[in-house]
Enzyme design. Structure first.
Site, PDB file in Angstrom:
ATOM      1  N   THR A 151     -37.151 -29.809  -4.405  1.00 53.86           N
ATOM      2  CA  THR A 151     -37.878 -31.078  -4.485  1.00 53.86           C
ATOM      3  C   THR A 151     -38.599 -31.229  -5.809  1.00 53.86           C
ATOM      4  O   THR A 151     -38.717 -32.342  -6.334  1.00 53.86           O
ATOM      5  CB  THR A 151     -38.882 -31.183  -3.324  1.00 53.86           C
ATOM      6  OG1 THR A 151     -38.171 -31.214  -2.095  1.00 53.86           O
ATOM      7  CG2 THR A 151     -39.735 -32.437  -3.432  1.00 53.86           C
TER       8      THR A 151
ATOM      9  N   SER B  92     -32.981 -26.083  -1.765  1.00 57.16           N
ATOM     10  CA  SER B  92     -33.129 -24.710  -1.267  1.00 57.16           C
ATOM     11  C   SER B  92     -32.604 -24.528   0.155  1.00 57.16           C
ATOM     12  O   SER B  92     -32.432 -23.399   0.606  1.00 57.16           O
ATOM     13  CB  SER B  92     -34.579 -24.240  -1.358  1.00 57.16           C
ATOM     14  OG  SER B  92     -35.397 -24.847  -0.393  1.00 57.16           O
TER      15      SER B  92
ATOM     16  N   THR C  98     -38.801 -25.878  -1.304  1.00 60.51           N
ATOM     17  CA  THR C  98     -39.734 -25.290  -0.339  1.00 60.51           C
ATOM     18  C   THR C  98     -39.065 -24.770   0.935  1.00 60.51           C
ATOM     19  O   THR C  98     -39.642 -23.941   1.641  1.00 60.51           O
ATOM     20  CB  THR C  98     -40.804 -26.321   0.074  1.00 60.51           C
ATOM     21  OG1 THR C  98     -40.160 -27.461   0.666  1.00 60.51           O
ATOM     22  CG2 THR C  98     -41.624 -26.763  -1.132  1.00 60.51           C
ATOM     23  N   ASP C  99     -37.851 -25.255   1.243  1.00 60.40           N
ATOM     24  CA  ASP C  99     -37.235 -24.903   2.531  1.00 60.40           C
ATOM     25  C   ASP C  99     -37.070 -23.403   2.716  1.00 60.40           C
ATOM     26  O   ASP C  99     -37.326 -22.864   3.800  1.00 60.40           O
ATOM     27  CB  ASP C  99     -35.869 -25.578   2.667  1.00 60.40           C
ATOM     28  CG  ASP C  99     -35.980 -27.032   3.075  1.00 60.40           C
ATOM     29  OD1 ASP C  99     -37.118 -27.525   3.216  1.00 60.40           O
ATOM     30  OD2 ASP C  99     -34.933 -27.680   3.242  1.00 60.40           O
TER      31      ASP C  99
END
Length: 351
Positions: A34, A81, A114-115
């Site tokens: 992101t 990610s 962030t995932d």
């Protein structure tokens, strides 16, 4: 007026070189996510395309970095990610390891989605043998959004990677003004900017360009780890099965049939295994597949109550406080070293 100021205060090439030489060099390695995303509207904070902006442009968008460090950037790969896999995290770890061997590099910042950030950062924490700072920067909002969080998170990451105080603390994450350790951090919310939490709290904060640490990490990492990315080219398959009411052995048997070397059971509560799953998991273990007990709750150590009394006889392994995704990575690394169940058990209290 600006021209007059420039004439009154000429800047010599030597002055610029001296100023640059007094600042640490930090390499920003881009992987996507992101923080490299863009939306169609400034109000698109959750609807956007990830991994579309190159790391060089991300760095250029934060000119304040020049006051902190000599910043170089490079793109290792560019993905959201959610699509990170073992091959990519190994590739990243090897590149970070190479960069940090340079005498002129003080630290590395990794921009990441962030995932799966908590998994990638934890893997580097276990395998890159250095005392130099490795700091992950990410964002919950794309750079095109109102109140985008990426620029400040990146600035804080470079500040932290430039700090001598960050040396020897393992892999760190700077998000929302906080500094967290890769060992503990977990993503806890789908959209909020304070999504990343550690059950024991942050190690410190970054406040207006100043790094403030209040505690250290207690478990082995980086330089003191027995795992070395230079000797790792692939990981054995380890899978996670999520336990729920009425769950049966279908997923476990499918993983075993697919050739997994270990299954992490994200069990209810205290890493519990339902009565209906005990015999199937005993049978799976008898086929040479390791069974690892973790909890689906997201935090807390597994206390060894009555339900654990037969684990030794069954050859099962229980984590300490590692989440299932982190247990998967630690178990996979352990299997590159040994098949001894007691040695594998010991890893979870060592790291």
């Amino acid at each position: 007026m600006l021209a007059a100021f420039a004439c009154a205060h000429p800047v010599q090439a030597g002055d610029v070189a001296a100023a640059a030489s007094n600042k640490p060099t930090v390499v920003v390695i881009g992987t996507g996510g992101t923080i490299a995303g863009a939306g169609k509207s400034s109000t698109d904070t959750s609807t956007y395309a990830t991994a579309t902006v190159g790391v060089d442009k991300i760095v250029q968008a934060v000119p304040e970095l020049a006051a902190v460090a000599n910043v170089r950037s490079e793109q290792v790969f560019q993905v959201g990610s959610k699509s990170i896999n073992d091959d990519l995290i190994i590739k990243l770890a090897k590149r970070v390891n190479e960069v940090l061997k340079r005498d002129d590099v003080a630290g590395v910042v990794v921009t990441h989605g962030t995932d799966t950030l908590e998994e990638t950062a934890y893997f580097l924490n276990l395998t890159v043998k250095t005392t130099k700072p490795i700091v992950f920067a990410a964002s919950m909002r794309p750079s095109t959004a109102l109140s985008a969080d990426g620029p400040l998170n990146l600035f804080d990451a470079v500040v932290t990677a430039s700090s001598a105080e960050a040396a020897g603390k393992g892999v760190l994450i700077t998000m929302n003004d906080e500094i967290h350790t890769a060992r503990d951090i977990v993503k806890t919310n789908t959209f909020k900017t304070d999504t990343f939490r550690s059950p024991y709290g942050p190690l410190g904060y970054v406040v207006e360009g100043k790094v403030l640490f209040y505690r250290n990490t207690a478990r082995r990492h980086t330089r003191d780890s027995e795992f070395d990315i230079e000797t790792i080219d692939r990981l054995p398959r380890v899978d996670i099965a999520y336990s729920y009411s009425s769950s049966d052995a279908a997923a476990y048997n499918a993983f075993a049939a697919a050739g997994t070397k270990a299954i992490v059971n994200a069990g209810t509560g205290n890493g519990n295994v339902s009565d209906s799953l005990v015999e199937p998991l005993v049978a799976i273990r008898s086929r040479g597949v390791f069974v690892v007990r973790a909890s689906r709750t997201g935090s807390g150590t597994l206390y060894r109550g009555p339900s654990f009394k037969d684990d030794d006889k069954r050859g099962w392994i229980a984590v300490d406080d590692q989440t299932a995704p982190k247990a998967r990575l630690l178990m996979a690394l352990g299997l590159t070293k040994t098949q001894d169940v007691d040695a594998l058990r010991a890893l979870f209290t060592r790291y």
